[in-house]
Design an enzyme around this catalytic site. Structure first.
Site, mmCIF file in Angstrom:
data_model
loop_
_atom_site.group_PDB
_atom_site.id
_atom_site.type_symbol
_atom_site.label_atom_id
_atom_site.label_comp_id
_atom_site.label_asym_id
_atom_site.label_seq_id
_atom_site.Cartn_x
_atom_site.Cartn_y
_atom_site.Cartn_z
ATOM 1 N N SER A 160 0.798 -1.229 0.000
ATOM 2 C CA SER A 160 0.000 0.000 0.000
ATOM 3 C C SER A 160 0.831 1.281 0.000
ATOM 4 O O SER A 160 0.265 2.367 -0.141
ATOM 5 C CB SER A 160 -0.962 0.010 1.194
ATOM 6 O OG SER A 160 -2.042 -0.870 0.957
ATOM 7 N N LYS A 194 3.126 6.856 5.009
ATOM 8 C CA LYS A 194 2.247 5.900 4.320
ATOM 9 C C LYS A 194 2.737 4.496 4.605
ATOM 10 O O LYS A 194 3.914 4.184 4.437
ATOM 11 C CB LYS A 194 2.244 6.126 2.808
ATOM 12 C CG LYS A 194 1.285 5.199 2.068
ATOM 13 C CD LYS A 194 -0.161 5.557 2.381
ATOM 14 C CE LYS A 194 -1.147 4.442 1.998
ATOM 15 N NZ LYS A 194 -1.232 3.397 3.042
ATOM 16 N N THR A 195 1.821 3.670 5.063
ATOM 17 C CA THR A 195 2.149 2.284 5.403
ATOM 18 C C THR A 195 1.786 1.346 4.250
ATOM 19 O O THR A 195 1.073 1.713 3.322
ATOM 20 C CB THR A 195 1.383 1.844 6.656
ATOM 21 O OG1 THR A 195 -0.019 1.969 6.400
ATOM 22 C CG2 THR A 195 1.753 2.699 7.847
ATOM 23 N N GLY A 196 2.261 0.136 4.360
ATOM 24 C CA GLY A 196 1.896 -0.909 3.417
ATOM 25 C C GLY A 196 2.038 -2.259 4.088
ATOM 26 O O GLY A 196 3.017 -2.489 4.801
#
Length: 211
Positions: A6, A150-152
């Site tokens: 993501s 922003k994470t993923g």
């Protein structure tokens, strides 16, 4: 090169804002969303709020859902707005980037020269409101430190391996700025252990730099 998961929603956001800037599209412009695009089997705070029905939502709201809440339906809708999407779980490995390029993207976003300055401010404000990954980069940093991130995170393959657990951030404290990308690939550790690795790396870097 590391699978983005993501984190790539940050790239999508940049592409969306680039189109908005080039075509003079206001972020208050509404996108028509047929109910068929609200998938029931995806992580989607947007669906939890609005249900499965025809919608008309501002571009700004879709960006917020995609980046700050990592909404998968919002992401697919915006990719459709940009031209299209490809679905294949194994393609998560093809969707990758070296850490140096992630850092360069963060620097470009923070530098304010990709598109109109107000659009950069909008993106940074959305990233600062990210609600996912509170146990990652932000976990051990003081509350007065600004973290636009922003994470993923992937699901696990049948053998128990997690494709990726990621967090990338623009970190600011006073006059200090750090660009940090921590990406854990092909891990057999638990999600909690992966997050702890990311959190400790972020804290060690902050502690080292601030001293």
């Amino acid at each position: 090169q590391y699978p983005l998961l993501s984190v790539f929603k940050l790239h999508v956001a940049v592409a969306v804002l680039d189109r908005a800037d080039r075509e003079n599209i206001a972020l208050d412009s509404r996108i028509q969303i047929p109910s068929a695009e609200i998938k029931p089997d995806l992580y989607s705070p947007l669906r939890e709020k609005y249900g499965v029905r025809d919608l008309s939502l501002p571009l700004r709201e879709l960006l917020r859902y995609m980046v700050a809440e990592s909404d998968n339906n919002a992401c697919d809708i915006l990719i459709r707005w940009l031209g299209g999407v490809n679905r294949n779980v194994r393609l998560q490995y093809a969707n990758k980037a070296p850490l140096s390029e992630i850092i360069r993207l963060l620097q470009l976003i923070d530098g304010g020269k990709l598109f109109a300055p107000e659009l950069h401010k909008e993106l940074l404000a959305i990233m600062e409101k990210t609600s996912t990954g509170t146990d990652k980069i932000k976990k051990y940093l003081p509350s007065f430190v600004s973290v636009a991130h922003k994470t993923g995170s992937s699901s696990r393959l049948t053998d128990g391996k997690k494709i990726a657990d990621n967090d990338v951030a623009i970190i600011k404290s006073g006059n200090n700025v750090w660009y940090l990308a921590v990406m854990v690939a092909d891990s057999r550790l638990s999600d909690k252990e992966n997050a702890e690795i990311i959190a400790r790396i972020a804290f060690l870097i902050y502690k080292t730099e601030i001293n």
